[in-house]
Scaffold this active site. Structure first.
Site, PDB file in Angstrom:
ATOM      1  N   CYS A 100       0.632  -0.767   0.163  1.00  0.00           N
ATOM      2  CA  CYS A 100       0.334  -0.641   0.074  1.00  0.00           C
ATOM      3  C   CYS A 100       0.348   0.941   0.390  1.00  0.00           C
ATOM      4  O   CYS A 100       0.460   2.436  -0.566  1.00  0.00           O
ATOM      5  CB  CYS A 100      -0.794   0.053   1.101  1.00  0.00           C
ATOM      6  SG  CYS A 100      -2.179  -0.770   1.307  1.00  0.00           S
TER       7      CYS A 100
ATOM      8  N   CYS B 278      15.300   9.898  -6.124  1.00  0.00           N
ATOM      9  CA  CYS B 278      13.924   9.438  -6.419  1.00  0.00           C
ATOM     10  C   CYS B 278      13.685   8.809  -4.063  1.00  0.00           C
ATOM     11  O   CYS B 278      13.690  10.120  -3.718  1.00  0.00           O
ATOM     12  CB  CYS B 278      14.773   7.194  -6.340  1.00  0.00           C
ATOM     13  SG  CYS B 278      14.356   6.192  -4.909  1.00  0.00           S
TER      14      CYS B 278
END
EC number: 2.7.7.-
Lengths: 97, 441
Positions: B233, B396
């Site tokens: 999730c 990132c």
């Protein structure tokens, strides 16, 4: 032969992020079985890494194959003969919670 | 001034809540004592007057009735996971009057949990999830025994739990593959039905394993999925109502099992919810596999194994950090500010994440696309425009994909006269060590 192919649970990510395809399988001498369809999908619709869809001539672990909402294990798996208007679904299992 | 007022009020509220919790604990001790001596209503059988009123609306349903309510009262349920599934499961089971609920989770509440983990509040952040669930369940129904356990579930801890107590149903509200196999095997070995739910993005799945001779998780999935195909999730995202829906249905399945309403139990059936089309699918599954490694006629697995090893992945949904570059291929997050606007900086997160928030003077080039010819051409063109340093900085979210990107770019563009460098720890490190105004998610 017209059939529906559907993807879910993330399996659609390998197929251009589309969950529904109406496809027309070209006619051939022998009947179309799911095993043939797997390779047809790999050749024609698969956009990402094939090993995340197919392994050892079947789908990779974690993907359920449903033929008209029934587990393909109840329908002779790769040997099931596809019928006109069948809906074949590939659904990846989810693990989040 | 305003900040000060807010901080004081928050502090006061926290103090009062702590005090309230103390009082609740004390009250529970006295209530337990009182309940032990409490006689059931002389006009009924097995329930107190208060219980008859409290549960009347569900007891008026003929499938429950007095008999069903007594079964619920005498039941013990184990819920693993106090998150997006565990919250709705536990609140409905507590409200329905399940006599004893054990809830296990090792995590603390985070701000990014609150959109779906409905029993946790802002004041619970950084506190154990099982504690905040305990507080809420207890305030809904003080009659029940709620047992919160802050613990990581592995072969050892679940064995201890199952040896020391007997459960009628186990509810799987976990968030990873290893725990799912662990709970499956533990339930098969102890002959307990397993109500399994999962959710991600807009989709949810639900089934019941090991019920009345039906299949188990291994009958369906004898081999675990490749770890790189599993999305958490935290990475894929999830819309709150989706686990909410699945969790509520898990509570419903649990009640059906406990009241022997077997026709409605999703054994050998698989319910799939697709929120993008608001459709449910009810799929017919294979029966128990007589050759199954754990529930088959001649099982190979007769005691719990190491599930992290079996799955090749940890029993959690956190990202495991990698380190695939040499020391000279990294820069620290603290060095980033002076590079902004002067060096070429590639942010290799997906477009969606880049849209949420990004640093100025960075170019978005998602890692998933980086090997494509278009992306490599773009890098070549961008590199032509840089003059100083001859370095390309790759960034990132956490510093893992950026390492992979550095490694790939170095290999694919070896003819370019530039040095590809990774930002250690990514934007997480930037938010932590450089500018806390950058959102942490």
């Amino acid at each position: 032969m017209d059939i529906k192919v559907q993807f879910g649970g993330g399996a659609e990510l390998l197929f251009d992020n589309k969950k529904h395809y109406d496809i027309s399988l070209p006619s051939k001498e022998k009947p179309w079985i799911i095993g043939d369809l797997l390779f047809w999908l790999k050749e024609h619709l698969l956009k990402e890494r094939p090993d995340l869809f197919l392994q050892d001539n079947s789908v990779r672990p974690g993907i359920l194959v449903l033929i008209n909402d029934t587990d393909w294990e109840l329908m002779d798996t790769v040997n099931y003969e596809i019928q006109l208007n069948d809906c074949i679904m590939f659904i990846s299992t989810l693990h989040g919670g | 001034m305003l900040d000060e007022k807010i901080a004081t009020l928050l502090k006061d509220i926290k103090r009062l809540k702590d005090k309230l919790r103390e009082k609740e604990k004390l009250l529970f001790v006295h209530l337990q004592e009182k309940n032990n001596n409490l006689t059931t209503c002389k006009y009924s059988k097995g329930l107190t007057k208060e219980e008859i009123t409290r549960y009347s609306r569900q007891m008026l349903v003929k499938e429950i009735g007095l008999e069903g309510q007594l079964k619920l009262k005498n039941s013990k349920v184990l819920i693993v996971g106090a998150g997006g599934l565990g919250c709705p499961v536990s609140v409905y089971l507590a409200s329905a009057g399940i006599g004893e609920i054990t809830i296990v989770d090792y995590d603390d509440v985070e701000l990014s949990n609150l959109h779906r983990q409905i029993l946790h509040t802002e004041d619970d952040i950084d506190h154990p999830k099982v504690n905040s669930i305990y507080d809420k369940l207890h305030s809904i129904n003080r009659n029940l025994k709620i047992i919160p356990i802050k613990q990581h579930m592995d072969s050892h801890t679940i064995k201890q739990l199952l040896d020391s107590n007997t459960f009628d149903v186990v509810v799987d509200g976990s968030d990873n593959v290893a725990t799912r196999y662990l709970l499956n095997d533990a339930c098969v070995l102890n002959n307990i039905p397993l109500v399994s739910g999962s959710a991600l993005q807009l989709e949810g799945q639900l089934t019941v394993y090991n019920y009345n001779g039906g299949p188990c998780y291994r009958c369906l999935f004898p081999v675990p999925p490749p770890p790189e195909t599993v999305t958490s999730c935290g990475d894929g995202g999830v819309l709150g109502p989706v686990p909410g829906l699945i969790g509520v249905l898990q509570a419903h399945q649990t009640i059906l099992i406990l009241t022997n309403s077997s026709d409605g139990v999703l054994s050998q059936r698989f319910l799939v919810f697709d929120g993008s089309s608001a459709t449910f699918r009810n799929v017919k599954l294979r029966p128990r596999n007589i050759n199954c490694a754990v529930c088959g006629d001649n099982p190979l697995i007769t005691e719990l194994i190491d599930y992290e090893q079996f799955c090749g992945a940890g029993a959690h949904d956190k990202v495991e950090n990698i380190n695939i570059l040499s020391k000279t291929q990294h820069i620290e997050a603290e060095e980033l500010p002076k590079k902004l606007g002067t060096s070429l900086i590639l942010d290799v997160r997906p477009h969606l994440q880049f849209d949420l928030c990004h640093l100025p003077y960075t170019t978005n080039l998602p890692f998933a696309e980086i090997e494509k010819p278009d992306a490599l051409d773009l890098v070549k063109r961008l590199v032509k425009n840089i003059d100083a340093d001859n370095e390309v900085i790759v960034l990132c979210r956490r510093g893992n994909d950026s390492q992979r990107a550095v490694s790939l770019l170095k290999q694919k563009l070896s003819d370019l006269p530039v040095n590809f460098l990774n930002v250690k720890g990514g934007l997480h490190a930037y938010s932590k060590y450089v500018d806390s105004d950058f959102p942490d998610f």
